[in-house]
Design a protein around this motif. Structure first.
Motif, short mmCIF file in Angstrom:
data_model
loop_
_atom_site.label_atom_id
_atom_site.label_comp_id
_atom_site.label_asym_id
_atom_site.label_seq_id
_atom_site.Cartn_x
_atom_site.Cartn_y
_atom_site.Cartn_z
N GLY A 179 0.79 -1.23 0.00
CA GLY A 179 0.00 0.00 0.00
C GLY A 179 0.83 1.27 0.00
N THR A 180 2.13 1.15 0.27
CA THR A 180 3.03 2.30 0.13
C THR A 180 3.56 2.27 -1.30
N LEU A 181 3.32 3.38 -2.01
CA LEU A 181 3.63 3.39 -3.44
C LEU A 181 4.85 4.25 -3.75
N ASP A 182 5.76 3.68 -4.52
CA ASP A 182 6.84 4.48 -5.10
C ASP A 182 6.39 4.89 -6.49
N VAL A 183 6.32 6.18 -6.70
CA VAL A 183 5.75 6.72 -7.92
C VAL A 183 6.72 7.72 -8.54
N THR A 184 6.86 7.67 -9.86
CA THR A 184 7.64 8.70 -10.55
C THR A 184 6.74 9.39 -11.59
N ALA A 185 7.14 10.59 -11.95
CA ALA A 185 6.40 11.32 -12.98
C ALA A 185 7.33 12.38 -13.56
N ASN A 186 7.12 12.72 -14.80
CA ASN A 186 7.89 13.80 -15.43
C ASN A 186 7.20 15.13 -15.21
N PHE A 187 8.01 16.17 -15.05
CA PHE A 187 7.40 17.49 -14.96
C PHE A 187 8.15 18.49 -15.83
N LEU A 188 7.41 19.49 -16.23
CA LEU A 188 7.97 20.64 -16.93
C LEU A 188 7.28 21.85 -16.32
N VAL A 189 8.07 22.82 -15.91
CA VAL A 189 7.51 24.04 -15.33
C VAL A 189 7.87 25.21 -16.23
N VAL A 190 6.86 25.92 -16.66
CA VAL A 190 7.05 27.09 -17.52
C VAL A 190 6.75 28.33 -16.68
N ARG A 191 7.62 29.31 -16.78
CA ARG A 191 7.40 30.56 -16.03
C ARG A 191 7.07 31.69 -17.00
N THR A 192 6.04 32.41 -16.70
CA THR A 192 5.63 33.55 -17.53
C THR A 192 5.77 34.82 -16.71
N MET A 193 6.53 35.78 -17.23
CA MET A 193 6.68 37.06 -16.55
C MET A 193 5.52 37.96 -16.96
N GLN A 194 5.37 39.04 -16.21
CA GLN A 194 4.22 39.91 -16.44
C GLN A 194 4.23 40.51 -17.85
N ASP A 195 5.43 40.70 -18.38
CA ASP A 195 5.49 41.30 -19.73
C ASP A 195 5.23 40.26 -20.81
N GLY A 196 4.97 39.02 -20.39
CA GLY A 196 4.63 37.99 -21.36
C GLY A 196 5.77 37.06 -21.71
N ALA A 197 6.98 37.41 -21.28
CA ALA A 197 8.12 36.54 -21.59
C ALA A 197 7.97 35.19 -20.90
N MET A 198 8.13 34.13 -21.67
CA MET A 198 7.97 32.78 -21.12
C MET A 198 9.30 32.04 -21.20
N ILE A 199 9.63 31.33 -20.14
CA ILE A 199 10.83 30.50 -20.18
C ILE A 199 10.53 29.10 -19.64
N LEU A 200 11.36 28.17 -20.10
CA LEU A 200 11.37 26.85 -19.50
C LEU A 200 12.07 27.02 -18.16
N PHE A 201 11.34 26.89 -17.09
CA PHE A 201 11.90 27.15 -15.78
C PHE A 201 12.59 25.91 -15.20
N ALA A 202 11.94 24.78 -15.35
CA ALA A 202 12.50 23.54 -14.80
C ALA A 202 11.91 22.34 -15.51
N ALA A 203 12.74 21.33 -15.70
CA ALA A 203 12.28 20.04 -16.21
C ALA A 203 12.94 18.96 -15.37
N GLY A 204 12.26 17.86 -15.24
CA GLY A 204 12.83 16.77 -14.45
C GLY A 204 11.79 15.75 -14.11
N ARG A 205 12.05 15.01 -13.04
CA ARG A 205 11.06 14.01 -12.64
C ARG A 205 10.92 13.99 -11.13
N TYR A 206 9.74 13.62 -10.73
CA TYR A 206 9.46 13.41 -9.32
C TYR A 206 9.81 11.97 -8.97
N VAL A 207 10.44 11.79 -7.83
CA VAL A 207 10.67 10.45 -7.28
C VAL A 207 9.98 10.46 -5.92
N ASP A 208 8.79 9.90 -5.89
CA ASP A 208 7.89 10.10 -4.75
C ASP A 208 7.56 8.80 -4.03
#
Lengths: 159, 159, 159
Positions: C99-128
């Motif tokens: 019942g205790t689960l080891d779970v992984t998942a991929n993530f990508l976080v995009v950050r948008t600034m107020q002026d509209g500029a968007m960047i790839l802020f972080a990519a990686g995986r969760y090890v949970d």
């Protein structure tokens, strides 16, 4: 929707998650195991794909050719301090022909260099054919159709 | 969780996958079919949305208006050699009111130009309302809330 | 696949969708509620993670420390007009130990600034690691393994 259908959908989600995890972990030696022996694997551009051109930036017609590709990548022996991250979404069963499934999915691959620089490496969709074998679903065909016309795939891991 | 609930969840996943595939294939003539006749469709900024402003970069209050939008895009007749790729994740049922569902989901749209240049085109979330019709789930309301304040939507496909 | 297994899979999908929605809405005060009291939370680089180094850009060993982190972010009181968008995909159960689960998942976080500029802020995986409590699944451990070696996390929301 019956339970069997639900289960199949989740099996496909798991397959694509496993596929992405394999590539992102650079576990390329395991990569051919996602395919059938006589598989068709291709990385091509949307432009070529839509024109019906059989060209591919990467092209293989058997699992052995996939293994060769992995060996070539390893032998190149150029340690590129980069990491890839696959985001796959929108897995869709387009056709079910007596258990052979035509499946599409969107992908986005982000590449991170050792210095932290991140780029959008590739975006596009998979046009796949899946068959069920004793040890689960396998790609009988996998075409990675890139939105861009060109891509730096010389040293890249498969998509 | 009963099977009916599980099935509904997968139906929603399929709906969003189909929606993304429709837009990414530039099959805009099919796009209005995802909506009810008296739908509300809007693309707006998070800033305006949170301020309760009804403004929208794109705004439609019927399926006919969506069709008009598509016609306008086609008539503009400017062939922009670009492709869009929607990554949709995190589909969540926030509320179920007697079968009318309030659903949110995150989206990221990547645009690839013909020369291969890729940009983050839009990120944000959908704030949707879904109703079930004879031919499946339809958007009675779809608001694409953009993280950025502005976006080049003049010639862009819908989000 | 039994219905219970199917339901669990969808519960996990919902959990990750809720987690992303909480962070993206800047509802940080609710963020610790995704964790157990004695949780382990860490943001680290793939390099450090693979070397077995316990270092972290962010490190917490209890829910109280997560609350402190949120307070510190709020007290910093620097209004950064930026928005984050988490795309999480490929949720995989790697291990189920009673019942205790080891779970992984991929993530990508995009950050948008107020002026509209968007960047790839972080990519990686969760090890949970997930455990089931009265009020649902909770993270007993969550490691965000970043593909990049460094990241601007001083003022960033958690990942």
């Amino acid at each position: 929707m019956r339970l069997a259908e639900v289960a199949r959908r989740l099996e496909l989600d798991t397959l694509y998650a496993d596929y992405a995890a394999c590539l992102d972990a650079d576990a390329l030696e395991r990569w051919p195991e996602f395919f059938t022996e006589d598989c068709h694997y291709r990385v091509t551009s949307a432009e070529n794909y839509e024109a019906g051109l059989p060209l591919g930036l990467i092209y293989a017609t058997s699992k052995d050719m996939l293994r060769d590709r992995v060996s070539a990548l390893r032998d190149a022996n150029i340690y590129e301090p980069q990491r890839y991250r696959h985001l796959i979404s929108g897995v869709r069963i387009e056709r079910d022909d007596a258990g052979t499934l035509d499946v599409t999915a969107n992908f986005l691959v982000v590449r991170t260099m050792q210095d932290g620089a991140m780029i959008l490496f590739a975006a596009g969709r998979y046009v796949d054919r899946l068959v069920h074998r004793e040890d689960g679903w396998k790609f009988a065909r996998k075409i990675a159709v890139l939105d861009s016309r060109q891509i730096d795939t010389l040293l890249a891991i498969p998509i």
